[in-house]
Design an enzyme around this catalytic site. Structure first.
Site, PDB file in Angstrom:
ATOM      1  N   GLY A  35       0.857  -1.152   0.025  1.00 30.43           N
ATOM      2  CA  GLY A  35      -0.052   0.090   0.107  1.00 30.43           C
ATOM      3  C   GLY A  35       0.812   1.295  -0.167  1.00 30.43           C
ATOM      4  N   GLN A  92     -12.647  18.307  13.075  1.00 30.21           N
ATOM      5  CA  GLN A  92     -12.109  18.265  14.504  1.00 30.21           C
ATOM      6  C   GLN A  92     -11.043  19.682  14.794  1.00 30.21           C
ATOM      7  OE1 GLN A  92     -12.670  15.560  16.733  1.00 30.21           O
ATOM      8  NE2 GLN A  92     -11.636  16.463  18.404  1.00 30.21           N
ATOM      9  N   ASP A 167     -28.134  22.733   9.274  1.00 33.12           N
ATOM     10  CA  ASP A 167     -27.654  23.517  10.632  1.00 33.12           C
ATOM     11  C   ASP A 167     -27.127  24.814  10.415  1.00 33.12           C
ATOM     12  OD1 ASP A 167     -25.103  23.283   9.863  1.00 33.12           O
ATOM     13  OD2 ASP A 167     -24.884  21.073  10.452  1.00 33.12           O
ATOM     14  N   LYS A 190     -30.035  21.530  14.237  1.00 31.11           N
ATOM     15  CA  LYS A 190     -29.644  20.122  14.439  1.00 31.11           C
ATOM     16  C   LYS A 190     -28.993  20.104  15.610  1.00 31.11           C
ATOM     17  CE  LYS A 190     -25.456  18.542  12.446  1.00 31.11           C
ATOM     18  NZ  LYS A 190     -24.663  18.194  11.286  1.00 31.11           N
ATOM     19  N   ASP A 217     -25.284  21.531   2.159  1.00 33.18           N
ATOM     20  CA  ASP A 217     -24.663  21.268   3.166  1.00 33.18           C
ATOM     21  C   ASP A 217     -22.925  21.459   2.578  1.00 33.18           C
ATOM     22  OD1 ASP A 217     -23.752  20.867   5.945  1.00 33.18           O
ATOM     23  OD2 ASP A 217     -24.620  19.135   6.090  1.00 33.18           O
TER      24      ASP A 217
HETATM   25  C1  R5P Z   1     -21.409  19.313  10.229  1.00 34.08           C
HETATM   26  O1  R5P Z   1     -21.178  20.331  10.881  1.00 34.08           O
HETATM   27  C2  R5P Z   1     -21.519  19.512   8.648  1.00 34.08           C
HETATM   28  O2  R5P Z   1     -21.519  20.505   8.256  1.00 34.08           O
HETATM   29  C3  R5P Z   1     -22.289  18.343   8.107  1.00 34.08           C
HETATM   30  O3  R5P Z   1     -23.560  18.482   8.357  1.00 34.08           O
HETATM   31  C4  R5P Z   1     -21.936  16.833   8.594  1.00 34.08           C
HETATM   32  O4  R5P Z   1     -20.724  16.755   8.826  1.00 34.08           O
HETATM   33  C5  R5P Z   1     -22.678  15.810   7.987  1.00 34.08           C
HETATM   34  O5  R5P Z   1     -22.185  14.732   8.314  1.00 34.08           O
HETATM   35  P1  R5P Z   1     -23.345  13.359   8.378  1.00 34.08           P
HETATM   36  O6  R5P Z   1     -23.382  13.211   6.970  1.00 34.08           O
HETATM   37  O7  R5P Z   1     -22.483  12.150   8.921  1.00 34.08           O
HETATM   38  O8  R5P Z   1     -24.461  13.508   9.367  1.00 34.08           O
END
Ligand code: R5P
Length: 289
Positions: A35, A92, A167, A190, A217
């Site tokens: 890898g 993170q 969110d 959210k 998003d």
């Molecule tokens: C979070 O704050 C991001 O904007 C996305 O809404 C999030 O990372 C989406 O993650 P998942 O598809 O696992 O719900």
């Protein structure tokens, strides 16, 4: 300028080289049986401006990027612009609990030593660039690309009635898209229960009955956020739900297609859901350099 393309971003890099009229560096890459990555450069980068383009997801692509950066430095490139279309680990960006690694900062500390500047596309939080990078770092928004994509959908023929972010964190992107389209915008509230479970609420002013909605998003990872958002909006009788993200990891495969009318991502992480490109936005940022 030379464009050096990592294997995670080849099609995107090719488009960027065409738009900017730059040469694509001739690279040969292979993986050893264990890898590990092997890279050989056949172009002469010495004295040239070089843009390295590589999404850092999944992790092997990050290692590949480190090798490309080392190679470009070793080749005496005059200037190295690092383009990370999808900056993994951006979520993170702080220690949520004592003892947690601030992963976004750890990545920043490693890559910034080897380049002169950085371009990202809708990094999870723009503050990451100011807080963790000491080099010139700019974030490109895919809002125009998203708005143009939404106008190509056969239904609704003109534009969605409302752009909703699932969110508050992504509301600015939804607002930018809505502004370009002349549509309304709003956001859901959210509540994240754990990394795989979320709950949705909305303000009293949200009325989606009979309206066509585009959910926008930055990232779709497990897809749970969008799934819950779409379910919430369907229960409130939205007439149509189109979903557009910038970075599509789509860890739950086709699940979203069962609840949404369409699902799309950009080409920062190439997949069968990549329906629009951010190449011209990245090219524009490179041309301003
Ligand atoms: C979070 O704050 C991001 O904007 C996305 O809404 C999030 O990372 C989406 O993650 P998942 O598809 O696992 O719900």
């Amino acid at each position: 300028m030379f464009i050096v393309s990592g294997s995670a971003s080849q099609e995107l890099a090719k488009k960027i080289s065409q738009i900017t009229g730059s040469n694509l560096a001739d690279l040969k890459m292979k993986r050893f049986p264990d890898g590990e990555c092997h890279i050989k450069l056949n172009s002469i980068l010495k004295g040239n401006k070089v843009a390295i383009i590589q999404t850092t997801y999944p992790d092997p692509n990050l290692v590949e990027l480190l090798l490309l950066l080392d190679l470009a430095n070793d080749s005496l490139a005059e200037e190295i612009i690092l383009v990370i279309p999808y900056f993994a680990y951006g979520r993170q960006d702080r220690a949520f609990e004592d003892g947690e690694c601030i992963s976004a900062r750890a990545i920043a500390r490693i890559v910034e030593k080897s380049c002169d500047s950085l371009i990202t596309v809708d990094i999870h939080k723009a503050e990451i660039l100011e807080q963790f990078f000491n080099i010139r770092a700019i974030n490109v928004s895919a809002s125009r690309n998203i708005a143009e994509y939404l106008q190509t959908l056969p239904v609704p023929a003109v534009k969605p009635d409302m752009i909703i972010s699932p969110d508050i964190g992504c509301f600015a992107l939804a607002q930018e898209v809505a502004k370009i389209l002349g549509a309304d915008s709003n956001y859901l509230e959210k509540k994240r229960i754990d990394s795989e479970t979320v709950e949705m609420k909305a303000g009293d002013d949200l009325d989606v009955e009979g309206r066509s909605i585009a959910i926008v998003d930055d990232i779709i990872s497990t897809g749970n956020t969008i799934y819950e958002a779409a379910k919430f909006l369907k229960n409130r009788k939205a007439s149509r739900i189109d979903v557009v993200c910038v970075h599509g990891l789509f860890l739950s495969g086709d699940r979203l297609s069962n609840i949404c009318d369409s699902v799309a991502s950009s080409d920062t992480i190439p997949s069968k859901w990549s329906r629009y490109s951010v190449a011209d936005s990245i090219a524009g940022a490179l041309q301003l350099h």
